[in-house]
Design a protein around this motif. Sequence first.
Motif, PDB file in Angstrom:
ATOM      1  N   GLU A   8       0.817  -1.215   0.000  1.00 46.52           N
ATOM      2  CA  GLU A   8       0.000   0.000   0.000  1.00 46.52           C
ATOM      3  C   GLU A   8       0.847   1.261   0.000  1.00 46.52           C
ATOM      4  OE1 GLU A   8      -3.858   1.774   2.475  1.00 46.52           O
ATOM      5  OE2 GLU A   8      -2.732   0.047   3.213  1.00 46.52           O
TER       6      GLU A   8
ATOM      7  N   LYS B 164      -3.731  -4.155   1.201  1.00 49.31           N
ATOM      8  CA  LYS B 164      -3.893  -3.535  -0.113  1.00 49.31           C
ATOM      9  C   LYS B 164      -2.596  -3.685  -0.897  1.00 49.31           C
ATOM     10  CE  LYS B 164      -7.187  -0.013   1.439  1.00 49.31           C
ATOM     11  NZ  LYS B 164      -7.445   1.449   1.559  1.00 49.31           N
ATOM     12  N   TYR B 165      -2.726  -4.065  -2.152  1.00 49.93           N
ATOM     13  CA  TYR B 165      -1.562  -4.251  -3.011  1.00 49.93           C
ATOM     14  C   TYR B 165      -1.829  -3.640  -4.384  1.00 49.93           C
ATOM     15  CZ  TYR B 165       0.040  -7.858   0.285  1.00 49.93           C
ATOM     16  OH  TYR B 165       0.458  -8.545   1.392  1.00 49.93           O
ATOM     17  N   SER B 166      -0.776  -3.417  -5.105  1.00 54.40           N
ATOM     18  CA  SER B 166      -0.878  -3.092  -6.525  1.00 54.40           C
ATOM     19  C   SER B 166       0.089  -3.980  -7.283  1.00 54.40           C
ATOM     20  CB  SER B 166      -0.573  -1.615  -6.792  1.00 54.40           C
ATOM     21  OG  SER B 166       0.756  -1.298  -6.424  1.00 54.40           O
TER      22      SER B 166
ATOM     23  N   GLU C 247      -1.210  -1.500 -14.696  1.00 53.70           N
ATOM     24  CA  GLU C 247      -1.227  -1.582 -13.234  1.00 53.70           C
ATOM     25  C   GLU C 247      -2.655  -1.778 -12.758  1.00 53.70           C
ATOM     26  OE1 GLU C 247      -0.002   1.155  -9.316  1.00 53.70           O
ATOM     27  OE2 GLU C 247       0.360   1.878 -11.365  1.00 53.70           O
ATOM     28  N   LEU C 248      -2.803  -2.541 -11.674  1.00 54.68           N
ATOM     29  CA  LEU C 248      -4.104  -2.664 -11.020  1.00 54.68           C
ATOM     30  C   LEU C 248      -3.894  -2.779  -9.515  1.00 54.68           C
ATOM     31  CD1 LEU C 248      -4.576  -5.848 -10.007  1.00 54.68           C
ATOM     32  CD2 LEU C 248      -5.006  -6.193 -12.415  1.00 54.68           C
ATOM     33  N   SER C 249      -4.904  -2.408  -8.762  1.00 56.86           N
ATOM     34  CA  SER C 249      -4.858  -2.481  -7.303  1.00 56.86           C
ATOM     35  C   SER C 249      -5.932  -3.448  -6.822  1.00 56.86           C
ATOM     36  CB  SER C 249      -5.082  -1.101  -6.693  1.00 56.86           C
ATOM     37  OG  SER C 249      -4.064  -0.203  -7.100  1.00 56.86           O
TER      38      SER C 249
ATOM     39  N   LYS D 173       2.038  -4.362 -11.046  1.00 58.34           N
ATOM     40  CA  LYS D 173       2.417  -3.670 -12.271  1.00 58.34           C
ATOM     41  C   LYS D 173       3.116  -4.650 -13.207  1.00 58.34           C
ATOM     42  CE  LYS D 173       3.071   0.737  -9.855  1.00 58.34           C
ATOM     43  NZ  LYS D 173       4.013   1.848  -9.545  1.00 58.34           N
TER      44      LYS D 173
END
Length: 737
Positions: free
Chosen positions: A452, A477-479, A491-493, A481
């Motif tokens: 995060e 929470k992560y993203s 990229e997505l979260s 790439k």
Amino acid sequence: MKHIQFIIYLMVITHCAVGQSSVTSLFSSNEKVGDKHFERLAFAPALDAYLLALKNNKDNDTLKLKIAESYRLLNDPESASKWYGEVLPQNAGMDAAYYIHYADVLTSAGKYDEAKDWYLKYGAQTPEDGRVKEKIRGIEDIEKLNKNEFEVSISKVDWNSEFSDFSPAYYGNEILFVSARLGKKKNLQDFKWDGSNFLDIYQVNDSGSVASFNRNVNGKYHEGPLVVYDEGRKMIFTRDNYYKGKLKTSKNGTTKLNLYYTERDSVSAPWGDPQPLPFNNDEYSVGHPAISDDGLTLYFVSDMPGGKGGTDIYKSEMKDGNWGEPVNLGEPVNTEGNEMFPFLNHDEELFFASNGHPGLGGLDIYIYDIIKNKKVVNLGAPINSNLDDFGLIINKKEGYFSSNRDGGKNHDDIYSFTAERPFLTNYIASGTVYDKTSKAILDNAVVKLYDEGGNLVDSTYSDKNGKYAFTVDAGKKYSIKADKEDYFPTELSFKTLNSDKGLWENDLYMNSDYGFQLIGEVVLKGTDEAVPGVQVKITDNFTGKDILTAQTDNAGGFVNPLEDKKPGDRVSYQIQLLKDGYLGKNFVFNHLLKEPGPIYLKEFVDLSMDKIEVGTDIGKLVDLKPIYFDLGKSNIRKDAALELDKVVKVMKENPTLQIELGAHTDSRGSAVSNEKLSDKRAKASAAYIISQGIDASRITGKGYGESQLINECADGVKCSEEQHQNNRRTEFKVVKM
């Protein structure tokens, strides 16, 4: 496959009868001989007898099913599936057990779609058997079970023989294992199951040479698997029910497996005489020991009454120097199938083999966290294959396991492996990388996981199937790439919430980089002087979304990649340029994308900006034409409105601009009347601008009459009409910015 005798000894043998309505009831002498061999678990000679009998009765479906069952128990799934296939599809109402046997061998043969159909047929007749749902789930998750293929490396050890070698065990710095290789002659007939040798325990020393293990442990019949503990001083091993020179059998004449214990005073002392464990029994088997680090909890396999399936894993705890009553591990470890070959590592993680959980076929190896008691996890490929994989041991990231995958119908080998990450992953974020337009799988894409706070957690490459996987924590929470040459990064979260499987699927879609990008350079109007710090906003007219909000650099430049565009697309953008002290601009750019490459906006639109200050006449900057009124009137004509609309546009593009609208006349007529008329015209023009949505506080109208002539044409001076026209003007001067 040599380890199969342990499976059959430890399970309930299902030999199905075929209905008389669908097959002949005539039996040859060869068939009767085969039946006798089969009842004694001598499947190799039984098969030979059945094949001879079939020569004289080629349409006998009963014989064909017996041949199929023999091949299945000899672990030849290809041959077994062939013979089942000659009978089952053409005969309805057969014993349901044949259906699941057929489905199992089809799975082991890698024929997953066919296997699924026969599992469904079995489930329709036996809805109470929970294996069907799990087996089908395993088939549907074949791709997921292959996810470890790029994270585990395996190789066959050098000390395998031409015979069956399996079930390795740690012995200090050395390895013990079970083998059917030719050792010291036991003065017994070959093992009747498949005509192979009896099993002994062997030792691999540091140099890689192999020798038969201790004579107190290796006896006349089968020995192994085993576990050594307490710094090499204690051992529990599996052996036929043979004690004090006597081989015991059950009431039906079958020799079961028992567990025996031996110890020594030191690692250099001889092993003592083996002693039976208290829960051994003549009527059922106990075997395949594993033990906790403290030596106080023993895990083993048994087909004792009251279990969940064919063979289950049990545990017994040491209390006051005695092993306690065995306790079935129950769900989720044990199933209606067979669980066996347990191993417990230092982290209290239980590895075991099973054919009841979803898998790739045959026996697969699984892991279960004894402490957290959450779920059973299939180790996936390459540890598991569509044939039998079992007997795994591990120390940190390295270990050994057994498999018959290498084409051997009756032959096990031992493999070594190295794992790049722990096998037991409670929470996994995984997915596939695709080309967004073609949906083609993209391999070798760099995929990175961020927390995060934007910190890099892990990095990997998408594999040959476009897949990636990361270990994650729950409730975070992560993203993610992804980057790849000739593609735009994506990229997505996501949040690791609400997954009962601890698995989060996040597929990534990447746009091909055709080199389309808008390149602009803002300059001062009339010069090549760059204007840095200009606020640039580009809005897609088709979607209404802003695709760029940035400032020009020191060279007045800005760049906006068009990530989701391909040749043949039409684009339409609203481009806005704003900077304090400059006249803002707002215009539309429409374009057809033809050849890949950059789009230089200066070739299509004017990106120059006018510098303004208090007193600047806006009308001159926007090329305002003269505003005409009918003689002696102040109403706004249509042609005048068109010119005033240009001022409205400028004021909307520059929302902080305040203007004084000044109307001027020539010197003809009285000064008083000229001032009144010009004031009316100025106020009428200002009112029109206000009516177009400009706040009244931003514009004032004032008539100056003939008081601010710009030439010498005053009263009494003879001038041309053109000279008088120059004095009849409307100015839009900046009074505040």
